[in-house]
Design an enzyme around this catalytic site. Structure first.
Site, PDB file in Angstrom:
ATOM      1  N   CYS A  98      49.271  -2.752 -12.410  1.00  0.00           N
ATOM      2  CA  CYS A  98      48.514  -1.949 -11.432  1.00  0.00           C
ATOM      3  C   CYS A  98      48.649  -2.550 -10.030  1.00  0.00           C
ATOM      4  O   CYS A  98      49.752  -2.790  -9.573  1.00  0.00           O
ATOM      5  CB  CYS A  98      47.061  -1.823 -11.891  1.00  0.00           C
ATOM      6  SG  CYS A  98      46.078  -0.644 -10.929  1.00  0.00           S
ATOM      7  N   VAL A  99      47.534  -2.817  -9.346  1.00  0.00           N
ATOM      8  CA  VAL A  99      47.625  -3.372  -7.992  1.00  0.00           C
ATOM      9  C   VAL A  99      48.246  -4.761  -8.019  1.00  0.00           C
ATOM     10  O   VAL A  99      48.861  -5.199  -7.034  1.00  0.00           O
ATOM     11  CB  VAL A  99      46.238  -3.392  -7.318  1.00  0.00           C
ATOM     12  CG1 VAL A  99      45.292  -4.340  -8.008  1.00  0.00           C
ATOM     13  CG2 VAL A  99      46.345  -3.756  -5.840  1.00  0.00           C
TER      14      VAL A  99
END
Length: 618
Positions: A356-357
């Protein structure tokens, strides 16, 4: 004789096909049996509701909490006003919209009257038949609740159509309007109210309102636990403890910086791959999503395949970390972890994973490394990671200049964004599944939620440092600077074309946070070979999918070219987990083996895994 004849006529009438005589037993569960007990429990419910209100007001009256709920409401009203302007600007359009809705209501009313009269009603295809919120059979069998159900769907579909058909709206405004309409529709569903939900109504009558007393007591407790905000309980948190029945893979914390701890896990094989594996998880959530329990743990599975696994465990920041930005996380996080790996294993070359991030940060760091000549990371795997945010999904609703400015002003006061804010935003992406069912179960049925490890992890939120989160929102969601070649990190302007190492880019088909199309489009910006793989299910379940569960599937295809839809149409589907496919990809890049390493090498460990940083609750 005449009376007998009339009786015969009535009997004959009731034999008509499709006629259903009224059965008093149908309404029996809806009749209050003990009005006195119900009255007492309603009074107790109001008392508990007062405690909930006090828990909400207390921190606001003391100045401990500044209420910002008005600002998103203002944005919603402004956005939906633009839709209204289009339909109200022309009387003909106004009439068209009204006729469309009223005509649908008339059809529902006619069908309901026919049912009540015992007439046959054509069963037209119901596009909402599989909606789990309306699973109770009385939503269809009982004419009153059936009318409510149909009217609700007609109204919500009509509102969504108004947004879709409104001309002159820019893309972002239309996206926001559609999102807000869905949120309103989820909130006003008849399933969310005692008097309009047959199951809730029956349970309230059966318990004489005791369910509401329990529910309002839980509501007061959850607002108090959230220090003035509702901390919606989705699971029984008392059943879980990190390091006791979650995050159990054996290992040690070898080093820590201001922003992270670096963990190494104990080898379970006699030989291991020469290249260690570094996992960079998101800091929006905690890393143990990849180590929930031994049966679901990607970390344990990777160790068992012969990987020497290192994991970054991000700090749960407070006001001291306000100025920690992306460069800090790149240098004191990823860079610090790479230094630790070299010290612990002597290896320069590493395989890296970003989730993800964490994957977005890894991609940006790799672009920075490309300019600096840092070649320690030799392959990168990205789990549900966006580098291009053109098709970033519903989270873009929260990322315009006005809303980011509100968030930044809030963070300026504390130095961080409270974890509950991000948790709420993620839950809103699937409000009809992640918010309102728990609201109904907890506060209206008065039932404790079931223990579920994934939802425990989901509730274990983390804060975001002000500088870090502001950089992320502005550079990724608002300006999309990474794929435009405009992101600045450590004084350098980054280009993903400088990332020439092999990349395994994993998307998930039903992802609401990093849509599969968005991940596909982002794959085109790297300078090296990208292997794009799409797994079944969503952002979490599609990633955390152990092979022995034999769940879902994954798709592989040709190079990342053309349109996502064309790639997906031609991709080859394989049943089961993508994990073995990834492991074979890693070995194809470098399958050299060495004797299993002692955890930490000559380094002195700080503490046992999973460490202390991950235990800090927001």
């Amino acid at each position: 004789m005449a009376e007998d004849s009339k009786a015969g006529e009535r009997d004959a009438a009731t034999d008509k096909p499709g006629f259903q005589a009224f059965d008093p037993a149908v309404i029996e569960p809806y009749i209050v049996k003990d009005p006195e007990a119900l009255t007492v429990n309603i009074a107790r419910t109001v008392e508990q509701l007062g405690k909930a209100a006090s828990a909400w007001l207390a921190p606001r009256e003391s100045g401990e909490k500044v209420d910002t709920v008005a600002e998103p409401m203002v944005d919603m009203v402004k956005t939906l006003s633009k839709v209204s302007e289009y339909w109200l600007a022309d009387p003909r359009r106004t009439l068209e919209a009204q006729t469309m809705l009223l005509g649908s209501y008339f059809n529902i009313w006619s069908r309901t009257l026919n049912k009540l009269g015992g007439q046959e009603v054509d069963n037209a295809p119901d596009p909402h038949a599989k909606d789990k919120r309306f699973a109770d059979e009385d939503w269809v069998k009982n004419p009153f609740f059936d009318f409510l159900r149909q009217a609700y769907f007609v109204t919500s579909d009509w509102a969504e159509k108004l947004v879709a058909d409104a001309d002159g709206l820019d893309e972002h405004t239309r996206h926001k309007a559609g999102f807000y309409v869905k949120q309103i529709a989820s909130a006003i569903s008849p399933t969310n109210f005692v008097t309009t939900n047959p199951q809730l109504y029956r349970e309230t009558v059966a318990s004489n309102g005791a369910n509401l007393v329990r529910g309002m007591k839980m509501l007061a407790e959850d607002i108090a636990a959230g220090k003035g905000d509702l901390k919606l309980r989705q699971t029984d948190t008392s059943k879980f403890a990190i390091g006791e029945n979650m995050a159990l893979t054996p290992g040690k914390v070898l080093a820590q910086s201001d922003v992270c701890q670096v963990l190494q896990y104990d080898a379970t094989t006699e030989k291991v791959l020469k290249r260690p594996l570094l996992i960079c998880p998101p800091w929006i959530n905690k890393f143990y999503i990849l180590d929930l329990n031994p049966a679901k743990s990607f970390i344990k599975w990777a160790v068992d395949q012969g990987h020497t696994v290192f994991v970054i465990s991000w700090v749960n920041p407070d006001e001291r970390h306000a100025d920690k930005d992306w460069e800090s996380y790149a240098r004191e996080g990823i860079g610090f972890a790479l230094d630790t790996i070299k010290q612990a294993t002597g290896e320069e070359e590493v395989n890296a994973i970003g989730y993800c991030v964490g994957g977005t940060l890894l991609a940006a760091t790799l672009a920075l490394h490309g300019q600096e000549g840092d070649k320690r990371i030799r392959t990168a795997t990205l789990f549900t990671t966006q580098v291009d945010f053109t098709h970033a999904g519903d989270l873009k609703v929260f990322a315009d200049e006005d809303q980011i400015d509100v968030i930044e002003r809030g963070m300026k006061a504390t130095g961080y964004l409270d974890g509950s804010k991000m948790a709420t935003a993620f839950n809103m992406l699937r409000a009809s599944e992640l918010i309102w069912p728990y609201f109904v179960n907890n506060y209206l049925k008065g039932q404790d939620p079931m223990p579920f490890d994934l939802l425990y992890w989901n509730s274990d939120s983390t804060r975001m440092p002000a500088a870090n989160h502001s950089f992320y929102l502005r550079n990724c969601y608002l300006k999309n600077t990474l794929t435009k070649g405009e992101m600045k990190l450590a004084g350098k302007t980054l280009s993903l074309k400088d990332v020439k190492i092999p990349i395994y880019n994993l998307a998930t088909k039903e992802d609401h946070i990093a849509p599969a199309k968005s991940v596909f489009v982002g794959s085109k910006f790297f300078g090296g070979k990208v292997t794009y793989v799409m797994a079944g299910s969503g952002h979490i379940a599609g990633v955390v999918n152990p092979p022995d569960k034999k769940k879902y599937q994954y798709w592989t295809g040709g190079p990342v070219k053309g349109e996502f839809e064309d790639w997906a149409a031609k991709a080859m589907e394989t049943a089961g987990s993508w994990w073995p496919n990834w492991h074979e990809w890693i070995k194809a890049e470098d399958d050299r083996m060495v004797p299993a390493r002692k955890t930490g090498g000559t380094m002195n460990s700080i503490e046992e895994a999973p460490g202390s940083y991950v235990r800090v609750r927001a």
